[in-house]
Design a protein around this motif. Structure first.
Motif, PDB file in Angstrom:
ATOM      1  N   THR A  49     -92.818 -72.950 -52.142  1.00 55.77           N
ATOM      2  CA  THR A  49     -93.494 -72.726 -52.894  1.00 55.77           C
ATOM      3  C   THR A  49     -94.879 -73.382 -52.420  1.00 55.77           C
ATOM      4  OG1 THR A  49     -91.789 -72.084 -54.594  1.00 55.77           O
ATOM      5  CG2 THR A  49     -94.479 -73.043 -55.114  1.00 55.77           C
ATOM      6  N   ALA A  50     -94.504 -74.827 -52.047  1.00 55.10           N
ATOM      7  CA  ALA A  50     -95.602 -75.801 -51.705  1.00 55.10           C
ATOM      8  C   ALA A  50     -96.252 -75.839 -50.310  1.00 55.10           C
ATOM      9  CB  ALA A  50     -95.487 -77.519 -51.779  1.00 55.10           C
ATOM     10  N   ALA A  51     -95.493 -75.115 -48.757  1.00 52.36           N
ATOM     11  CA  ALA A  51     -96.278 -75.069 -48.887  1.00 52.36           C
ATOM     12  C   ALA A  51     -97.423 -74.104 -48.175  1.00 52.36           C
ATOM     13  CB  ALA A  51     -95.264 -74.599 -47.526  1.00 52.36           C
ATOM     14  N   GLU A  52     -96.601 -72.766 -49.183  1.00 53.95           N
ATOM     15  CA  GLU A  52     -97.388 -71.395 -49.758  1.00 53.95           C
ATOM     16  C   GLU A  52     -98.498 -71.311 -49.832  1.00 53.95           C
ATOM     17  OE1 GLU A  52     -94.748 -69.057 -51.166  1.00 53.95           O
ATOM     18  OE2 GLU A  52     -94.195 -68.153 -50.078  1.00 53.95           O
ATOM     19  N   GLY A  53     -98.346 -72.302 -50.456  1.00 46.61           N
ATOM     20  CA  GLY A  53    -100.288 -72.855 -51.444  1.00 46.61           C
ATOM     21  C   GLY A  53    -100.754 -73.307 -50.458  1.00 46.61           C
ATOM     22  N   LEU A  54    -100.423 -74.357 -49.496  1.00 47.45           N
ATOM     23  CA  LEU A  54    -101.094 -75.212 -48.716  1.00 47.45           C
ATOM     24  C   LEU A  54    -101.792 -74.325 -47.407  1.00 47.45           C
ATOM     25  CD1 LEU A  54     -99.492 -78.634 -49.395  1.00 47.45           C
ATOM     26  CD2 LEU A  54    -101.800 -78.190 -49.570  1.00 47.45           C
ATOM     27  N   GLY A  55    -101.146 -73.295 -47.305  1.00 50.80           N
ATOM     28  CA  GLY A  55    -100.841 -72.754 -46.293  1.00 50.80           C
ATOM     29  C   GLY A  55    -100.393 -72.952 -44.577  1.00 50.80           C
ATOM     30  N   ARG A  56     -99.702 -73.932 -45.313  1.00 50.43           N
ATOM     31  CA  ARG A  56     -99.089 -74.636 -43.814  1.00 50.43           C
ATOM     32  C   ARG A  56     -97.365 -74.352 -43.970  1.00 50.43           C
ATOM     33  NH1 ARG A  56    -102.363 -78.745 -41.679  1.00 50.43           N
ATOM     34  NH2 ARG A  56    -101.197 -77.588 -39.592  1.00 50.43           N
ATOM     35  N   SER A  57     -96.977 -74.581 -42.875  1.00 52.27           N
ATOM     36  CA  SER A  57     -95.464 -74.283 -42.784  1.00 52.27           C
ATOM     37  C   SER A  57     -94.143 -75.253 -44.038  1.00 52.27           C
ATOM     38  CB  SER A  57     -94.767 -74.642 -41.521  1.00 52.27           C
ATOM     39  OG  SER A  57     -94.931 -75.633 -40.708  1.00 52.27           O
TER      40      SER A  57
ATOM     41  N   TRP B 267     -94.117 -85.325 -45.452  1.00 52.50           N
ATOM     42  CA  TRP B 267     -93.506 -86.045 -47.215  1.00 52.50           C
ATOM     43  C   TRP B 267     -92.951 -87.360 -47.066  1.00 52.50           C
ATOM     44  CZ3 TRP B 267     -88.791 -87.810 -48.968  1.00 52.50           C
ATOM     45  CH2 TRP B 267     -88.756 -87.827 -50.551  1.00 52.50           C
ATOM     46  N   VAL B 268     -91.913 -87.464 -45.860  1.00 53.11           N
ATOM     47  CA  VAL B 268     -91.145 -88.236 -45.177  1.00 53.11           C
ATOM     48  C   VAL B 268     -91.837 -89.276 -44.875  1.00 53.11           C
ATOM     49  CG1 VAL B 268     -89.761 -87.667 -42.961  1.00 53.11           C
ATOM     50  CG2 VAL B 268     -88.755 -89.093 -44.031  1.00 53.11           C
ATOM     51  N   ARG B 269     -93.193 -89.354 -43.668  1.00 51.95           N
ATOM     52  CA  ARG B 269     -93.997 -89.663 -42.767  1.00 51.95           C
ATOM     53  C   ARG B 269     -94.422 -90.807 -43.284  1.00 51.95           C
ATOM     54  NH1 ARG B 269     -98.215 -85.920 -40.796  1.00 51.95           N
ATOM     55  NH2 ARG B 269     -98.792 -86.580 -42.918  1.00 51.95           N
ATOM     56  N   ASP B 270     -94.910 -90.355 -44.923  1.00 52.21           N
ATOM     57  CA  ASP B 270     -95.428 -90.962 -46.087  1.00 52.21           C
ATOM     58  C   ASP B 270     -94.876 -91.672 -46.998  1.00 52.21           C
ATOM     59  OD1 ASP B 270     -98.163 -90.389 -44.091  1.00 52.21           O
ATOM     60  OD2 ASP B 270     -98.741 -89.192 -45.121  1.00 52.21           O
TER      61      ASP B 270
ATOM     62  N   LEU C   4    -100.124 -84.818 -48.025  1.00 47.05           N
ATOM     63  CA  LEU C   4    -100.030 -83.884 -49.064  1.00 47.05           C
ATOM     64  C   LEU C   4    -101.545 -84.215 -50.152  1.00 47.05           C
ATOM     65  CD1 LEU C   4     -96.340 -83.918 -48.904  1.00 47.05           C
ATOM     66  CD2 LEU C   4     -97.979 -82.101 -48.111  1.00 47.05           C
ATOM     67  N   PRO C   5    -101.811 -83.302 -50.688  1.00 52.13           N
ATOM     68  CA  PRO C   5    -102.000 -83.571 -51.952  1.00 52.13           C
ATOM     69  C   PRO C   5    -101.550 -84.509 -53.120  1.00 52.13           C
ATOM     70  CG  PRO C   5    -102.731 -81.685 -51.333  1.00 52.13           C
ATOM     71  CD  PRO C   5    -101.889 -81.623 -50.809  1.00 52.13           C
ATOM     72  N   ASN C   6    -101.922 -85.245 -53.735  1.00 54.10           N
ATOM     73  CA  ASN C   6    -100.981 -85.879 -55.027  1.00 54.10           C
ATOM     74  C   ASN C   6     -99.644 -85.398 -55.855  1.00 54.10           C
ATOM     75  OD1 ASN C   6    -101.989 -88.385 -53.599  1.00 54.10           O
ATOM     76  ND2 ASN C   6    -103.939 -88.881 -54.824  1.00 54.10           N
ATOM     77  N   GLU C   7    -100.966 -84.730 -55.751  1.00 53.10           N
ATOM     78  CA  GLU C   7    -100.305 -83.466 -57.200  1.00 53.10           C
ATOM     79  C   GLU C   7     -99.009 -82.770 -56.604  1.00 53.10           C
ATOM     80  OE1 GLU C   7    -103.340 -81.038 -56.294  1.00 53.10           O
ATOM     81  OE2 GLU C   7    -102.967 -83.247 -56.527  1.00 53.10           O
ATOM     82  N   ILE C   8     -98.778 -82.435 -55.191  1.00 52.75           N
ATOM     83  CA  ILE C   8     -97.629 -81.453 -54.223  1.00 52.75           C
ATOM     84  C   ILE C   8     -96.668 -83.060 -54.798  1.00 52.75           C
ATOM     85  CG2 ILE C   8     -97.152 -80.621 -52.386  1.00 52.75           C
ATOM     86  CD1 ILE C   8     -99.561 -78.896 -52.504  1.00 52.75           C
ATOM     87  N   ARG C   9     -97.519 -84.133 -53.564  1.00 48.82           N
ATOM     88  CA  ARG C   9     -95.968 -85.181 -54.291  1.00 48.82           C
ATOM     89  C   ARG C   9     -95.775 -85.355 -54.455  1.00 48.82           C
ATOM     90  NH1 ARG C   9     -95.138 -88.372 -50.194  1.00 48.82           N
ATOM     91  NH2 ARG C   9     -96.439 -87.737 -48.808  1.00 48.82           N
ATOM     92  N   ALA C  10     -96.601 -85.167 -55.728  1.00 51.76           N
ATOM     93  CA  ALA C  10     -94.935 -85.687 -57.247  1.00 51.76           C
ATOM     94  C   ALA C  10     -94.791 -85.345 -57.462  1.00 51.76           C
ATOM     95  CB  ALA C  10     -96.380 -86.004 -58.321  1.00 51.76           C
ATOM     96  N   ALA C  11     -94.536 -83.631 -57.421  1.00 52.94           N
ATOM     97  CA  ALA C  11     -93.855 -82.360 -57.194  1.00 52.94           C
ATOM     98  C   ALA C  11     -92.372 -82.550 -56.862  1.00 52.94           C
ATOM     99  CB  ALA C  11     -94.679 -81.303 -57.409  1.00 52.94           C
ATOM    100  N   LEU C  12     -92.690 -82.585 -55.599  1.00 49.88           N
ATOM    101  CA  LEU C  12     -91.389 -83.110 -54.791  1.00 49.88           C
ATOM    102  C   LEU C  12     -91.206 -84.101 -55.244  1.00 49.88           C
ATOM    103  CD1 LEU C  12     -93.023 -81.472 -51.293  1.00 49.88           C
ATOM    104  CD2 LEU C  12     -91.834 -80.549 -52.696  1.00 49.88           C
ATOM    105  N   ASP C  13     -91.521 -85.157 -55.358  1.00 49.28           N
ATOM    106  CA  ASP C  13     -90.779 -86.109 -55.742  1.00 49.28           C
ATOM    107  C   ASP C  13     -90.066 -85.973 -57.218  1.00 49.28           C
ATOM    108  OD1 ASP C  13     -92.129 -87.329 -53.494  1.00 49.28           O
ATOM    109  OD2 ASP C  13     -93.389 -88.562 -55.447  1.00 49.28           O
TER     110      ASP C  13
END
Length: 317
Positions: free
Chosen positions: A251-259, A267-270, A298-307
């Motif tokens: 879902t996050a990937a679709e929103g960002l237009g990335r894989s 996420w893990v890199r940062d 990753l935008p902060n809101e997406i990172r927080a959601a994945l967290d």
């Protein structure tokens, strides 16, 4: 590709490492050459192997490529020891130094840049194991040393022992499994590594391939889960809980237009303390898709959601 210091050391590494566990088994020498060329072209420097990867064939292939295809000085070469060919753990000074010499012979090198203890051996006193690290640095056979697959208290004990006396080689890295599907190291290992000044080198940062989304509708015939020698490695991450996390990544990937791959890797890199996730690919094409994640933040809101969706902080350590 951007670089980071490995822990509190002066060693700079690319913020993505190339793993070579498949080299010599699923990845033949020419495919390995294509992978390394693509990695170097993208600015990658950290290449990670081990003495037991495919009976030493991974190191042999890397050595040939360093002689024939790639400038050795352009790379940070890392290898590991402490597992015998029969699978037995052996952290004795005798075994470790012989293993390092054998690794150097296979790669035709006079030194590696980072030598890591592959596992913790409870049958050998830790001070004996660590003395091999000191000897390896003092003799010039490695420039830096680290640990791999150590528990939090083991990282802390090793780092404290090395700091306790001038001249001992500091532990500058800790390599462990870490991804959105495997966050248990955040409870004790990450704090221990941060306190010790050891940079984290996550292995399987894509959740053993599951975070790419390839298993959402079944097991592809060419995937690791379909291979007899890898299926037991992947299957634990094909349960409902992991599927829920994967759907959030998609879902996050679709929103960002990335894989999904790029999102999971970014996420893990940062994460705090991470120097470079170590990624392995069977083919150069797969590695190309991984390298495309370099420019993803990753935008902060997406990172927080994945967290939140992958949180494992509840309960006892």
């Amino acid at each position: 590709m951007k670089e980071r210091h490995l822990g509190r050391s002066g060693l700079l590494v690319s913020r993505l490492g190339l793993g070579t566990m498949t080299w010599g088994q699923d990845t033949d020498p020419e495919e390995a050459a294509a992978q390394l060329a693509a990695f170097v072209d993208a600015g990658g420097t950290l290449v990670d192997t081990a003495d037991v990867y495919n009976g030493g064939e991974s190191e042999r292939i890397l050595g040939r490529l360093l002689r024939e295809r790639v400038d050795r000085d352009a790379l940070v070469v890392a290898t590991k020891a402490a597992i015998r060919p029969n699978g037995r753990y052996d952290g004795s000074r005798r075994h470790l130094l012989r293993a390092l010499d054998a690794s150097l012979d296979r790669m035709d090198l006079d030194h590696v840049d980072l030598w890591q203890l592959h596992v913790y051996d409870p049958g050998t006193p830790l001070e004996e194991t660590l003395s091999a690290l000191d000897e390896a640095v003092a003799s010039g056979r490695t420039r830096y040393v680290g640990v791999s697959n150590y528990a939090g208290w083991q990282v802390a004990k090793a780092a404290a022992w090395q700091r306790a006396w001038p001249g001992r080689a500091p532990v500058v890295s800790a390599q462990l499994e870490y991804s959105l599907l495997s966050r248990d190291i955040e409870r004790e290992v990450v704090p221990a590594a941060l306190d010790a000044g050891a940079g984290l080198l996550p292995w399987s940062p894509l959740g053993r391939g599951v975070l790419t989304g390839k298993y959402r509708t079944g097991i592809p015939a060419e995937s690791r889960a379909a291979a007899a020698h890898y299926s037991d490695f992947v299957l634990p991450y094909l349960d409902e809980e992991c599927a829920r996390i994967v759907e959030s990544v998609v879902t996050a990937a679709e929103g960002l237009g990335r894989s999904p791959l790029a999102v999971a890797l970014a996420w893990v890199r940062d994460r705090p303390g991470v120097a470079a996730p170590v990624v392995g690919a069977r083919t150069a094409a797969q590695l190309g898709a991984i390298l495309e994640s370099e420019d993803v933040t990753l935008p902060n809101e997406i990172r927080a959601a994945l967290d939140d969706v992958s949180d494992t902080s509840t309960g006892s350590p």
